[in-house]
Write a protein that holds these residues in place. Structure first.
Motif, PDB file in Angstrom:
ATOM      1  N   LEU A  19      34.497  38.614  33.399  1.00 17.92           N
ATOM      2  CA  LEU A  19      33.307  38.519  32.557  1.00 17.92           C
ATOM      3  C   LEU A  19      32.154  37.900  33.335  1.00 17.92           C
ATOM      4  O   LEU A  19      31.017  38.396  33.293  1.00 17.92           O
ATOM      5  N   LEU A  20      32.426  36.836  34.061  1.00 21.48           N
ATOM      6  CA  LEU A  20      31.379  36.196  34.856  1.00 21.48           C
ATOM      7  C   LEU A  20      30.842  37.150  35.917  1.00 21.48           C
ATOM      8  O   LEU A  20      29.633  37.191  36.170  1.00 21.48           O
TER       9      LEU A  20
ATOM     10  N   ALA B 275      27.908  36.743  25.855  1.00 21.47           N
ATOM     11  CA  ALA B 275      28.451  35.902  26.929  1.00 21.47           C
ATOM     12  C   ALA B 275      27.330  35.107  27.590  1.00 21.47           C
ATOM     13  O   ALA B 275      27.479  33.905  27.857  1.00 21.47           O
ATOM     14  N   ARG B 276      26.208  35.762  27.857  1.00 20.28           N
ATOM     15  CA  ARG B 276      25.076  35.046  28.465  1.00 20.28           C
ATOM     16  C   ARG B 276      24.607  33.910  27.571  1.00 20.28           C
ATOM     17  O   ARG B 276      24.309  32.807  28.049  1.00 20.28           O
ATOM     18  N   LEU B 277      24.535  34.173  26.278  1.00 23.63           N
ATOM     19  CA  LEU B 277      24.117  33.135  25.338  1.00 23.63           C
ATOM     20  C   LEU B 277      25.132  31.990  25.301  1.00 23.63           C
ATOM     21  O   LEU B 277      24.760  30.813  25.315  1.00 23.63           O
ATOM     22  N   ALA B 278      26.410  32.338  25.245  1.00 23.58           N
ATOM     23  CA  ALA B 278      27.459  31.315  25.165  1.00 23.58           C
ATOM     24  C   ALA B 278      27.517  30.484  26.440  1.00 23.58           C
ATOM     25  O   ALA B 278      27.664  29.253  26.387  1.00 23.58           O
TER      26      ALA B 278
ATOM     27  N   PHE C 149      37.815  42.875  23.575  1.00 27.30           N
ATOM     28  CA  PHE C 149      37.243  42.017  24.618  1.00 27.30           C
ATOM     29  C   PHE C 149      38.041  42.143  25.914  1.00 27.30           C
ATOM     30  O   PHE C 149      37.470  42.387  26.987  1.00 27.30           O
ATOM     31  N   TYR C 150      39.365  41.972  25.825  1.00 28.29           N
ATOM     32  CA  TYR C 150      40.175  41.961  27.035  1.00 28.29           C
ATOM     33  C   TYR C 150      40.329  43.339  27.665  1.00 28.29           C
ATOM     34  O   TYR C 150      40.663  43.435  28.852  1.00 28.29           O
ATOM     35  N   ARG C 151      40.088  44.400  26.901  1.00 26.56           N
ATOM     36  CA  ARG C 151      40.068  45.715  27.533  1.00 26.56           C
ATOM     37  C   ARG C 151      38.861  45.847  28.458  1.00 26.56           C
ATOM     38  O   ARG C 151      38.933  46.506  29.497  1.00 26.56           O
ATOM     39  N   HIS C 152      37.765  45.234  28.070  1.00 27.72           N
ATOM     40  CA  HIS C 152      36.575  45.258  28.923  1.00 27.72           C
ATOM     41  C   HIS C 152      36.662  44.221  30.038  1.00 27.72           C
ATOM     42  O   HIS C 152      36.286  44.506  31.183  1.00 27.72           O
ATOM     43  N   PHE C 153      37.125  43.032  29.694  1.00 25.41           N
ATOM     44  CA  PHE C 153      37.128  41.910  30.636  1.00 25.41           C
ATOM     45  C   PHE C 153      38.493  41.237  30.620  1.00 25.41           C
ATOM     46  O   PHE C 153      38.755  40.383  29.767  1.00 25.41           O
ATOM     47  N   PRO C 154      39.369  41.590  31.544  1.00 21.50           N
ATOM     48  CA  PRO C 154      40.737  41.048  31.519  1.00 21.50           C
ATOM     49  C   PRO C 154      40.830  39.562  31.838  1.00 21.50           C
ATOM     50  O   PRO C 154      41.881  38.953  31.627  1.00 21.50           O
ATOM     51  N   SER C 155      39.749  38.960  32.324  1.00 27.05           N
ATOM     52  CA  SER C 155      39.778  37.528  32.650  1.00 27.05           C
ATOM     53  C   SER C 155      38.377  36.946  32.517  1.00 27.05           C
ATOM     54  O   SER C 155      37.377  37.679  32.440  1.00 27.05           O
ATOM     55  N   ARG C 156      38.310  35.624  32.504  1.00 26.36           N
ATOM     56  CA  ARG C 156      37.011  34.942  32.465  1.00 26.36           C
ATOM     57  C   ARG C 156      36.200  35.288  33.710  1.00 26.36           C
ATOM     58  O   ARG C 156      34.979  35.494  33.638  1.00 26.36           O
TER      59      ARG C 156
END
Length: 201
Positions: A62-63, A25-28, A52-59
């Motif tokens: 993740l941010l 995510a940091r790279l992207a 992915f969405y189990r860890h981070f349900p939204s953008r």
């Protein structure tokens, strides 16, 4: 890891997936800004979108995980500067560090502005804490007579947000070779208390 993102420890394999997702995510975000494809981040981390969405349900979640430590450090930094230097110097240095932190990814300034208006987003609490830290430094500088007393915190952060947007667009410089550090210095020059402003209080 943010408590807002994960309430209990992960299994070793899940923790490894989580860390790979954060790395990618940091790279992207560095390459494509905060609007980077979440599906591409999952692919690059070698996991499925379900994982992915189990860890981070939204953008925003993740941010928040990506920026959590950086924003916590910046919030704490306000108290450190307030204790170590003059009110004006503390505000000046903190705003410079705020600019650096909030312009690290293209599109982040707009995202942070939106999250301040939406308490339901994962980043909201961190943004509120940052705003409060900066507001306290502004108040101290105003009480010391260094910064004009009619300036509100909202006005200050609106001005600095504009500088952050400029920094996003040109990687610390705007067209013509004018650096963001220079723009911040000019902005603060305009915000310093003048004799006229002091007489009007």
């Amino acid at each position: 890891m943010s408590g807002a993102t994960r309430a209990r420890p992960l299994r070793a394999d899940a923790q490894a997936n989580y860390e790979r997702l954060l790395t990618q995510a940091r790279l992207a975000f560095a390459e494509a800004g905060t609007g980077a494809s979440l599906e591409d981040i999952a692919r690059r981390a070698g996991v499925g979108t379900g994982t992915f969405y189990r860890h981070f349900p939204s953008r925003e979640a993740l941010l928040e995980a990506v920026l959590h430590d950086r924003f916590d450090q910046l919030t704490a930094r306000a108290d450190e500067l307030a204790a170590a230097t003059t009110p004006e110097a503390a505000l000046t240095r903190w705003l410079g560090e705020f600019l650096e932190a909030t312009s690290v990814y293209r599109g982040l300034t707009a995202t942070l502005t939106q999250t301040l208006r939406d308490p339901s987003t994962a980043l909201h609490a961190a943004c509120v804490a940052l705003r409060a830290a900066g507001s306290a430094l502004l108040t101290a500088a105003q009480r010391a007579g260094d910064i004009r007393s009619d300036l509100t915190a909202l006005e200050l952060f609106t001005l600095v947000g504009g500088l952050a947007w400029s920094c996003e667009q040109a990687s610390a410089a705007v067209p013509g070779g004018v650096t963001v550090d220079r723009l911040l210095a000019l902005t603060l020059d305009g915000l310093r208390a003048t004799d006229t402003a002091r007489r009007s209080d």
